[in-house]
Design an enzyme around this catalytic site. Structure first.
Site, PDB file in Angstrom:
ATOM      1  N   HIS A 319       0.830  -1.205   0.000  1.00  0.00           N
ATOM      2  CA  HIS A 319       0.000   0.000   0.000  1.00  0.00           C
ATOM      3  C   HIS A 319       0.865   1.256   0.000  1.00  0.00           C
ATOM      4  O   HIS A 319       0.611   2.198  -0.770  1.00  0.00           O
ATOM      5  CB  HIS A 319      -0.944   0.017   1.198  1.00  0.00           C
ATOM      6  CG  HIS A 319      -1.802   1.235   1.255  1.00  0.00           C
ATOM      7  ND1 HIS A 319      -2.945   1.377   0.495  1.00  0.00           N
ATOM      8  CD2 HIS A 319      -1.687   2.385   1.955  1.00  0.00           C
ATOM      9  CE1 HIS A 319      -3.486   2.559   0.732  1.00  0.00           C
ATOM     10  NE2 HIS A 319      -2.741   3.188   1.619  1.00  0.00           N
ATOM     11  N   GLU A 320       1.853   1.298   0.863  1.00  0.00           N
ATOM     12  CA  GLU A 320       2.699   2.490   0.909  1.00  0.00           C
ATOM     13  C   GLU A 320       3.499   2.648  -0.382  1.00  0.00           C
ATOM     14  O   GLU A 320       3.704   3.775  -0.856  1.00  0.00           O
ATOM     15  CB  GLU A 320       3.632   2.435   2.124  1.00  0.00           C
ATOM     16  CG  GLU A 320       2.947   2.279   3.469  1.00  0.00           C
ATOM     17  CD  GLU A 320       1.921   3.378   3.779  1.00  0.00           C
ATOM     18  OE1 GLU A 320       1.791   4.328   2.989  1.00  0.00           O
ATOM     19  OE2 GLU A 320       1.239   3.262   4.798  1.00  0.00           O
ATOM     20  N   HIS A 323       1.810   4.472  -3.210  1.00  0.00           N
ATOM     21  CA  HIS A 323       1.784   5.929  -3.148  1.00  0.00           C
ATOM     22  C   HIS A 323       2.951   6.583  -3.892  1.00  0.00           C
ATOM     23  O   HIS A 323       2.934   7.803  -4.111  1.00  0.00           O
ATOM     24  CB  HIS A 323       1.779   6.395  -1.699  1.00  0.00           C
ATOM     25  CG  HIS A 323       0.457   6.238  -1.027  1.00  0.00           C
ATOM     26  ND1 HIS A 323      -0.703   6.776  -1.538  1.00  0.00           N
ATOM     27  CD2 HIS A 323       0.108   5.612   0.129  1.00  0.00           C
ATOM     28  CE1 HIS A 323      -1.711   6.484  -0.732  1.00  0.00           C
ATOM     29  NE2 HIS A 323      -1.254   5.778   0.274  1.00  0.00           N
ATOM     30  N   GLU A 342      -5.498   7.793  -1.881  1.00  0.00           N
ATOM     31  CA  GLU A 342      -5.838   6.619  -1.085  1.00  0.00           C
ATOM     32  C   GLU A 342      -6.730   5.623  -1.827  1.00  0.00           C
ATOM     33  O   GLU A 342      -6.576   4.413  -1.661  1.00  0.00           O
ATOM     34  CB  GLU A 342      -6.507   7.044   0.216  1.00  0.00           C
ATOM     35  CG  GLU A 342      -5.670   7.954   1.098  1.00  0.00           C
ATOM     36  CD  GLU A 342      -4.421   7.302   1.652  1.00  0.00           C
ATOM     37  OE1 GLU A 342      -4.065   6.190   1.237  1.00  0.00           O
ATOM     38  OE2 GLU A 342      -3.774   7.918   2.528  1.00  0.00           O
ATOM     39  N   TYR A 402     -10.454   5.385   1.057  1.00  0.00           N
ATOM     40  CA  TYR A 402      -9.769   4.132   0.730  1.00  0.00           C
ATOM     41  C   TYR A 402     -10.718   3.154   0.044  1.00  0.00           C
ATOM     42  O   TYR A 402     -10.529   2.776  -1.109  1.00  0.00           O
ATOM     43  CB  TYR A 402      -9.235   3.464   1.995  1.00  0.00           C
ATOM     44  CG  TYR A 402      -8.241   4.237   2.805  1.00  0.00           C
ATOM     45  CD1 TYR A 402      -6.878   4.099   2.588  1.00  0.00           C
ATOM     46  CD2 TYR A 402      -8.657   5.082   3.827  1.00  0.00           C
ATOM     47  CE1 TYR A 402      -5.947   4.781   3.353  1.00  0.00           C
ATOM     48  CE2 TYR A 402      -7.745   5.777   4.597  1.00  0.00           C
ATOM     49  CZ  TYR A 402      -6.392   5.628   4.349  1.00  0.00           C
ATOM     50  OH  TYR A 402      -5.476   6.310   5.114  1.00  0.00           O
TER      51      TYR A 402
END
EC number: 3.4.11.2
Length: 568
Positions: A319-320, A323, A342, A402
């Site tokens: 997930h990170e 970004h 998100e 999200y």
């Protein structure tokens, strides 16, 4: 930002700290003076004193005036005392600056004309705020590694860069280049953004020199600890080579190496499905932190304790890392557009599972997200917002940026098809259809731009899709009425907005697509024939059983909290 706390949060402060609303907000509208400059370069010096939980800062910031400019206006937490300010090398008298609420105003000796440059040096020091619950409460985390050595991190997405360096605390306040000189007690390591230029050591102190291009303001981070480093290289499908770096705590080598093994697979997925890694000339970097995680450009914070979920991969790392594309390469123009970070970042996890293992895990991951959609506030309000308001479930869309965001993308993909969908996403991220290493730069984007891209790529008008899903809180309801020979369908939408969304219906053993022109349609349905609406779960729509589940879960959680309180 991550969605939920999986670990005890370290570094808690004993007492609440004084704060101003201006400092705790991030993303307030820029002042006229901030709009009138281009932030060219930041040289940020930090001396970090772990035992005192103090920092000594020395920031030199360079700007170009886009319009006539009488003063500079920045943000810096007023808890950090300013010792000296210089303009182009000349010290200013203390009467030339003021910082009562954390908005630092600096009178220039001479007003700047359009096109002129100015260099401001700000020397400051103090005890920065301590995070109560990082990363959701932004500030410093002063922790200890298992061996007792200092373990320090910053995480400031919610409250902003001004918690520890003078900046323009707004998404559009990115400097073009940031250099950091991070001085820490030896033998501690300071892992930073961008490329390591060198390490100097003298008198028991180490200074790490880092350089990064166009980083997000909240992505500038300090990560300090007794780290060991794993290094590698990834040969990109685009022909370039990407350095891989992972700084982990000493004694965690086996777990770290296993996680490090996921780096190439994640890179291959993103480069194949979205496009080239945006910061290939710097690195893919990850650092172990005492908080759960944060998308710090080229040095993503990781604190998931090497835990894999039921799908057999580390969702936090993935997930990170998403970004880097959705947040760092493509940055929203205002925090009100945070679903562009998100929602897209969250959709990458089920998409990765589909790419890696197939449709079952894709749909299972999406179903888990669907239960978290609240629909209390629109994803985009249409007005400027601060970060905390957007992430709040009480006054803003909160977790919907999200989960609902991911489901909107899933539904859009099913509506326009894979080719148009991924072309649209690629153009949003890179500003072009044919990204290749060296032919794109980090950029700003908005929901309106994405809508326009989708319309251009498809040659059709899909404003109706986004009007309902993004700008209204309530989901569309699919109403079905059956008579002796047919099934009649009708969309009911907030404000009776048009919604010609096609609907698949399984009739016996075959699937029929109902066009739904004008929001209505019908399908022949013989008596006693079973039907299933949307049998492949393509559509984000109101589902009463999901609402009932959410209400029951909330009631049970409340009862458990009350019982726990009584037992105390």
């Amino acid at each position: 930002m991550v969605m939920a706390c999986a670990l005890p949060c370290a570094g808690l402060a004993a007492e609440p700290q004084e704060r101003t609303q201006l400092t705790m907000d991030s993303g307030r509208p820029r002042t006229p003076e901030q709009v009138a400059v281009r932030f060219e370069h930041a040289l940020l010096g930090f001396r970090v004193l772990p035992e005192e939980q103090k920092i000594e800062g020395d920031a030199t910031l360079e700007f170009i005036a886009l319009d006539p400019l009488p003063r500079l206006v920045l943000e810096l937490d007023h808890q950090l005392g300013i010792e000296r300010i210089e303009i182009d090398g000349a010290a200013l008298p203390p009467s030339a600056w003021r910082n009562p609420e954390g908005r630092l105003s600096i009178d220039l000796p001479q007003p700047l004309a359009k096109g002129e440059r100015v260099r401001a040096r700000i020397v400051y020091a103090g005890k920065p705020r301590v995070a109560q619950k990082a990363p959701w409460d932004g500030a410093f985390v002063w922790s200890k590694a298992p061996d007792g050595q200092p373990w320090i991190a910053t995480s400031v997405q919610g409250e902003g860069c001004d918690l520890f360096w003078p900046c323009i605390d707004h998404p559009q306040g990115e400097p073009l280049v940031v250099e950091q000189r991070i001085t820490v007690p030896a033998p501690l390591v300071a892992a930073g953004n961008g490329v390591l230029l060198g390490v100097d050591e003298r008198d028991g102190w180490r200074t790490y020199r880092w350089r990064a291009q166009s980083p997000n303001t909240y992505a500038i981070a300090l990560n300090i600890g007794p780290y060991e480093e794993l290094r590698g290289e990834y040969r990109s499908r685009h022909g370039n080579t990407i350095p891989l770096h992972f700084w982990h705590l000493q004694g965690r080598g086996p777990q770290a190496r296993e996680l490090f093994g996921e780096f190439p697979l994640a890179l291959d997925f993103f480069e194949q499905v979205i496009g080239p890694y945006p910061f290939a000339d710097e690195k893919m970097g990850v650092v172990e932190t005492p908080h759960l995680g944060m998308e710090h450009q080229t040095i993503n914070a990781y604190g998931n304790d090497y835990e894999k979920d039921e799908y057999g991969y580390d969702w936090l790392l993935h997930h990170e890392f998403a970004h880097e594309w959705f947040g760092n390469q493509m940055t929203n123009v205002d925090w009100d557009e945070m679903w562009l970070h998100e929602g897209f970042g969250s959709y990458m996890q089920p998409l990765y599972l589909q790419w890696l293992r197939g449709d079952m895990e894709y749909h299972a991951s999406l179903l888990k997200m669907r239960a978290g959609v609240a629909n209390r506030f629109p994803l985009v309000s249409g007005k400027s917002q601060v970060v905390e308001a957007v992430y709040s479930d009480e006054i803003g869309p909160g977790h919907d940026i999200y989960f609902k965001g991911a489901w909107i993308l899933h539904t859009l993909r099913g509506l326009i098809g894979d080719e148009a969908f991924f072309t649209s996403v690629r153009r949003l991220v890179y500003g072009r259809d044919d990204p290749a290493p060296g032919n794109f730069q980090p950029r700003y984007a908005s929901t309106r731009e994405f809508v326009d891209i989708v319309n251009d790529v498809t040659g059709r008008d899909y404003d109706w899709f986004f009007d309902v899903y993004v700008y209204r809180p309530a989901l569309p309801q699919l109403l079905a009425e059956r008579d002796a020979t047919s099934l009649r369908l009708r969309w009911k939408t907030p404000d009776d907005l048009p919604f010609p969304m096609p609907v698949d219906v399984r009739v016996g053993g075959r699937v029929v697509t109902v066009p739904m022109d004008g929001g209505q349609g019908h399908v022949e349905l013989p008596a006693d024939t079973h039907y299933t609406l949307d049998p492949h779960s393509k559509l984000l729509r109101d589902l009463p059983h999901i609402d009932a589940y959410r209400e029951d879960a909330a009631a049970r959680a409340k009862a458990a909290r009350e019982k726990a309180g009584e037992e105390k």
